[in-house]
Motif scaffolding. Structure first.
Motif, PDB file in Angstrom:
ATOM      1  N   CYS A 270       0.841  -1.187   0.000  1.00 41.52           N
ATOM      2  CA  CYS A 270       0.000   0.000   0.000  1.00 41.52           C
ATOM      3  C   CYS A 270       0.882   1.245   0.000  1.00 41.52           C
ATOM      4  CB  CYS A 270      -0.897   0.038   1.240  1.00 41.52           C
ATOM      5  SG  CYS A 270      -2.050  -1.344   1.397  1.00 41.52           S
ATOM      6  N   GLN A 271       0.293   2.356  -0.409  1.00 39.61           N
ATOM      7  CA  GLN A 271       1.025   3.624  -0.423  1.00 39.61           C
ATOM      8  C   GLN A 271       0.062   4.764  -0.133  1.00 39.61           C
ATOM      9  OE1 GLN A 271       3.791   4.418  -3.758  1.00 39.61           O
ATOM     10  NE2 GLN A 271       2.825   6.433  -3.940  1.00 39.61           N
ATOM     11  N   ASP A 272       0.490   5.698   0.703  1.00 40.42           N
ATOM     12  CA  ASP A 272      -0.298   6.903   0.933  1.00 40.42           C
ATOM     13  C   ASP A 272      -0.457   7.659  -0.380  1.00 40.42           C
ATOM     14  OD1 ASP A 272      -0.581   6.443   3.642  1.00 40.42           O
ATOM     15  OD2 ASP A 272       1.203   7.614   4.181  1.00 40.42           O
ATOM     16  N   MET A 273      -1.661   8.169  -0.622  1.00 45.27           N
ATOM     17  CA  MET A 273      -1.941   8.864  -1.870  1.00 45.27           C
ATOM     18  C   MET A 273      -2.674  10.167  -1.597  1.00 45.27           C
ATOM     19  SD  MET A 273      -0.882   7.574  -4.717  1.00 45.27           S
ATOM     20  CE  MET A 273      -0.288   6.045  -5.458  1.00 45.27           C
ATOM     21  N   PRO A 274      -2.418  11.203  -2.399  1.00 44.96           N
ATOM     22  CA  PRO A 274      -3.206  12.443  -2.277  1.00 44.96           C
ATOM     23  C   PRO A 274      -4.655  12.181  -2.675  1.00 44.96           C
ATOM     24  CG  PRO A 274      -1.757  12.537  -4.189  1.00 44.96           C
ATOM     25  CD  PRO A 274      -1.375  11.315  -3.430  1.00 44.96           C
ATOM     26  N   ALA A 275      -5.550  12.993  -2.145  1.00 44.36           N
ATOM     27  CA  ALA A 275      -6.981  12.797  -2.376  1.00 44.36           C
ATOM     28  C   ALA A 275      -7.363  12.750  -3.850  1.00 44.36           C
ATOM     29  CB  ALA A 275      -7.771  13.883  -1.653  1.00 44.36           C
ATOM     30  N   PRO A 276      -6.787  13.609  -4.748  1.00 43.52           N
ATOM     31  CA  PRO A 276      -7.181  13.524  -6.160  1.00 43.52           C
ATOM     32  C   PRO A 276      -6.891  12.165  -6.796  1.00 43.52           C
ATOM     33  CG  PRO A 276      -6.105  15.615  -5.719  1.00 43.52           C
ATOM     34  CD  PRO A 276      -5.907  14.769  -4.499  1.00 43.52           C
TER      35      PRO A 276
END
Length: 352
Positions: free
Chosen positions: A99-105
């Motif tokens: 998994c990877q943190d992602m920006p909302a867009p």
């Protein structure tokens, strides 16, 4: 992708396959101090262009351009598959079960893609990048060639929207899938730019990125923004319809120019994720009109994948305004549904 080309008093902007032409008369100014401003430049491997009516009290044109280019730069850093340091490419290089943190867009676009995948029974899929590379159409491709059955079977194990999931602010994968936003990122960019223009008090504009368009209000002379839908021909431009657009987006997807031939067979860059192969039906191009440029972008691709019959049924089921260009043995024929005619309204006219 062609950029803006001045030709007489018309500024022409072509779509992804040359199917959209914006007919925008360029007027330098009026007695009340209003003026038509325009700027553009490279983006997403292609170009963008903005036209708007500048009125008293609005930000200076240089400030407007700076804000638009800040948006485009942010989207490129988040979603580009052509730069190794983008958020999505760092995710694409992760192995399965990560998994990877992602920006909302990014998460927003994944959700839209998952919705379109479910509604098309898996024909539309954001994870087709390994297939694009294998067939020679992707950012990591070497040459355009029909792959072996063995290579295709191996790559298809890394394709499938069901391998993606969102957990909080993270994007996760349970197979080594790679996400490609090329079918919706430009539409998202146009929506974001349009929202920013509105926030700055600009209500008469046409925003375009890589051929995705959204227009609102009127031109400087009070006339509407007009877009010509073209028949896909190499020898000359043939306008099938001219529509006036106000607070709607227009997107055209087609396989007319981006393809290769091998052993007498034509292979387009449009893929059905269920088969792992380019589509082989007679639908050459689809234009969608929709309030959202993001949805118009994704839906035009989805309908092109589904083809002339299933795509038509899908557009009718979901009341999507669609204009189809269908390849026949004697040329091209067009088909327009009632939703398209209703959304384009009385401003739609046949060019003689």
């Amino acid at each position: 992708m062609a950029g803006a080309v001045l030709r007489g008093d018309e500024d022409l902007l072509t779509g992804r396959w040359g199917g959209l032409v914006v007919l925008a008369v360029v007027v330098s100014g009026c007695g009340n101090g209003d003026s038509m401003e325009s700027f553009g430049g490279p983006t997403m491997g292609s170009s963008y262009s903005i036209k708007y009516v500048h009125r008293a009290g609005l930000p200076a044109p240089a400030e407007v351009q700076a804000q638009v280019e800040t948006i485009l730069d942010r989207i490129d850093r988040q979603m580009s598959t052509y730069r190794s340091d983008s958020d999505i490419e760092r995710f694409n290089h992760l192995p399965a079960d990560h998994c990877q943190d992602m920006p909302a867009p990014v998460l927003e676009l994944v959700r839209v893609g998952q919705q379109l995948s479910q509604q098309s029974e898996g024909a539309y899929d954001l994870t087709v990048e390994p297939l694009l590379n294998l067939w020679g159409f992707g950012p990591q491709s070497r040459q355009e060639v029909v792959p072996s059955a063995e290579a295709l079977t191996q790559v298809r194990q890394r394709v499938g929207y069901r391998h993606l999931r969102i957990e909080g602010e993270q994007l996760c994968k349970d197979a080594a899938v790679e996400v490609d936003f090329n079918s919706i990122a430009a539409g998202y960019a146009v929506d974001t730019i349009a929202a920013r223009l509105e926030a700055m008090g600009i209500h008469d504009y046409l925003a375009e990125a890589t051929g995705e368009l959204k227009a609102a209000g009127r031109k400087l002379d009070g006339s509407p923004w007009r877009i010509a839908l073209e028949e896909p021909r190499d020898d000359r431009q043939v306008a099938e319809k001219i529509i006036a657009v106000d607070h709607y987006a227009v997107s055209t997807s087609g396989d007319y120019r981006h393809y290769f031939q091998q052993d007498g067979r034509r292979y387009s860059h449009t893929f059905d994720a269920r088969t792992g192969a380019p589509v082989s039906h007679a639908l050459a191009a689809v234009t969608v009109i929709h309030p959202s440029a993001l949805m118009a972008d994704g839906l035009s691709t989805l309908l092109l994948i589904l083809g002339p019959e299933r795509g038509w049924d899908y557009a009718e089921k979901y009341a999507i305004g669609a204009f189809f260009v269908i390849r026949t043995d004697t040329g091209f024929v067009t088909r327009t549904n009632q939703a398209f005619e209703r959304l384009s309204g009385a401003a739609t006219q046949k060019k003689q």
